[in-house]
Every structure is written in C-alpha cells, then in structure tokens.
Write a protein that holds these residues in place. Structure first.
Motif, PDB file in Angstrom:
ATOM      1  N   GLY A 203       0.787  -1.222   0.000  1.00  0.00           N
ATOM      2  CA  GLY A 203       0.000   0.000   0.000  1.00  0.00           C
ATOM      3  C   GLY A 203       0.816   1.267   0.000  1.00  0.00           C
ATOM      4  N   ASP A 204       2.134   1.144   0.107  1.00  0.00           N
ATOM      5  CA  ASP A 204       2.994   2.328   0.128  1.00  0.00           C
ATOM      6  C   ASP A 204       3.173   2.931  -1.261  1.00  0.00           C
ATOM      7  N   ILE A 205       3.408   4.237  -1.272  1.00  0.00           N
ATOM      8  CA  ILE A 205       3.738   4.967  -2.492  1.00  0.00           C
ATOM      9  C   ILE A 205       5.205   5.374  -2.378  1.00  0.00           C
ATOM     10  N   VAL A 206       6.012   4.894  -3.305  1.00  0.00           N
ATOM     11  CA  VAL A 206       7.464   5.082  -3.238  1.00  0.00           C
ATOM     12  C   VAL A 206       7.893   6.218  -4.160  1.00  0.00           C
ATOM     13  N   LEU A 207       8.653   7.154  -3.614  1.00  0.00           N
ATOM     14  CA  LEU A 207       9.167   8.276  -4.396  1.00  0.00           C
ATOM     15  C   LEU A 207      10.530   7.943  -4.996  1.00  0.00           C
ATOM     16  N   LEU A 208      10.589   8.010  -6.324  1.00  0.00           N
ATOM     17  CA  LEU A 208      11.832   7.829  -7.071  1.00  0.00           C
ATOM     18  C   LEU A 208      11.908   8.940  -8.119  1.00  0.00           C
ATOM     19  N   HIS A 209      13.052   9.067  -8.763  1.00  0.00           N
ATOM     20  CA  HIS A 209      13.223  10.090  -9.791  1.00  0.00           C
ATOM     21  C   HIS A 209      13.824   9.483 -11.048  1.00  0.00           C
ATOM     22  N   ALA A 210      13.376   9.990 -12.201  1.00  0.00           N
ATOM     23  CA  ALA A 210      13.921   9.529 -13.477  1.00  0.00           C
ATOM     24  C   ALA A 210      14.554  10.680 -14.246  1.00  0.00           C
ATOM     25  N   SER A 211      14.818  11.783 -13.561  1.00  0.00           N
ATOM     26  CA  SER A 211      15.568  12.883 -14.177  1.00  0.00           C
ATOM     27  C   SER A 211      17.043  12.489 -14.242  1.00  0.00           C
ATOM     28  N   ASP A 212      17.783  13.116 -15.114  1.00  0.00           N
ATOM     29  CA  ASP A 212      19.188  12.759 -15.268  1.00  0.00           C
ATOM     30  C   ASP A 212      20.025  13.074 -14.037  1.00  0.00           C
ATOM     31  N   SER A 213      19.524  13.935 -13.167  1.00  0.00           N
ATOM     32  CA  SER A 213      20.268  14.276 -11.955  1.00  0.00           C
ATOM     33  C   SER A 213      20.309  13.111 -10.959  1.00  0.00           C
TER      34      SER A 213
END
Length: 253
Positions: A203-213
């Motif tokens: 049920g968790d919402i995981v924060l990730l990033h797909a920007s080049d940084s």
C-alpha cells in the motif's frame, strides 16, 4: 372564551428526554456519514493521498521527471524487463520538450501524472499563477494526447490547503508519498535500495526520480524490483493501488 392549559411537569421532562436522545442519535449518525465520505472531499479539510491500506501486496513506484532524457529511458527499460507498471509524474515543460519519451511511457502501459508546467513551488505562488501553471500544463498534455491526468504531485513536494483547493478545481488529486528513496541525493545504489526495502509495505507509495540528476536510480531500481518479487510484492500504478482500497490521507491545515 379563554382556555387554560395545565402543564404536567413530569410529562415535560419525559418528552425533553426523548427529544434529547433523538437529537444525540441523529448527531452520531450524521458524524458516521461524514466519516464514510471519500477522502477526496475537502470537508472537513483538503487531503493528499500518501498511501493506501492494501492487502494485495501491491506497491506503487512513482517517478518524478523534470530534466534530462537519458535516465528516463534507462528506467523505462528496467521496468519493461521486469514487467512492472509505474506512475510517472511529469513536469509539462519537460514533456513538451520530450514527446518521444512521453509516448514511450504511455505505450509501455505506465500512468502519467502531472507536476504542473514550470516545476515551481506552488506554496510560494499566488493563486492566479498556480492556475496559469496548471492551465498551461493541461494544454501541453492535451496536445500530447493525454486528455486526463487524475493525479498531480505538487512541484518540489510542497503544498498547503490553498494549493489543494486550486488543484482540486482542475480535477486533480494530489499524491504525495510514504516512502522516500532519497535517490535524488545520489547516496549510492545500496543506500537507495535500503531506503526502500527497509521501509516499504503493501500500500505504500514510493518516491523515485527519473531525471538525469538522479544518476543511481536505474541501478537501484533493478535491485528493488528483485526484492519486491522475492517478497511477493507487485508494482502497480497509483490508479490500480487506490482502486477498491482504503486510502490514507493527511489533513492539510
């Protein structure tokens, strides 16, 4: 002719007691009705989704993108390799510059959410500027063939009651997160994996990033997905996660 009424004190007390009980009962029923209303309601206060009560062992991997194109494609390849669906929150100004990647996100079966247009902190903007930013973002997504983005992640992750009201008027529901991978800090692949695997539950919402940084996200993602499969978790979109689930939210003052 005059009429006189003789009042019986005992009967009055009896009726007052009955009326009082009826009033309390009605009040309790009304409160219960309010408690059962959708969390998307702004009464008694605006709310933002940050996780759901989910018994299906599902996790929502979400990726913010506002800059670059290399990392986004690598992340998409990892997700496709493992058959995992995710939600991508896009800055519309980025999407406008990278329609090919946006198309691939859609074709791969992922969900697209909005992050507005210019990726500015909404809590620092006047209402009119927020409205213009959201309107410009909608225009971009419409042009790209994405007619509806039900979910929005506040740019920079900051929002307040006023922001939620404006966002709601555009038909968006704000989605925050319950697990922060901290991948944007580039702390090392192992640290990113640990931040997710030690804290994530169904049920968790995981924060990730797909920007080049976020240079280490793709490598960490591979290990996170392997861990998910080992533990019996399935990666789903936000829409799938909230469908038929009890949504947890936080009231914003």
């Amino acid at each position: 002719m005059k009429f006189f009424y003789i009042l019986d004190g005992k009967k009055i007390k009896k009726w007052l007691l009955i009326i009082s009980i009826a009033f309390v009962t009605a009040s309790i029923f009304y409160i219960q009705q309010l408690a059962s209303e959708s969390v998307f309601s702004t009464d008694p206060g605006p709310k933002a989704i940050y996780k759901v009560e989910n018994k299906k062992n599902e996790l929502a991997l979400t990726f913010d993108i506002s800059w670059g194109e290399t990392n986004a494609l690598t992340v998409l390849n990892v997700l496709k390799k493992h058959g995992v669906k995710a939600t991508f929150f896009l800055s519309a100004s980025w999407a406008e510059r990278h329609p090919r990647i946006v198309k691939k996100i859609v074709e791969d079966g992922h969900e697209i959410g909005s992050m507005g247009y210019e990726y500015k902190n909404y809590t620092e903007l006047e209402r009119g500027k927020i409205i213009r930013d959201l309107a410009q973002a909608k225009k971009v997504f419409d042009t790209l063939g994405i007619k509806h983005t039900p979910f929005l992640r506040a740019p920079t992750g900051n929002f307040n009651k006023n922001v939620l009201k404006v966002v709601h008027s555009f038909g968006h529901t704000v989605v925050h997160w319950s697990v922060d991978s901290k991948d944007w800090l580039n702390p090392g692949v192992h640290a990113i994996v640990e931040n997710v695997t030690k804290n994530a539950k169904s049920g968790d919402i995981v924060l990730l990033h797909a920007s080049d940084s976020a240079k280490q996200t793709a490598s960490a993602l591979e290990q996170i997905i392997i861990w998910m499969k080992k533990e019996g978790y399935r990666g789903v979109t936000i829409s799938d996660l909230v469908n038929n689930a009890h949504i947890k939210s936080k009231e914003i003052k």
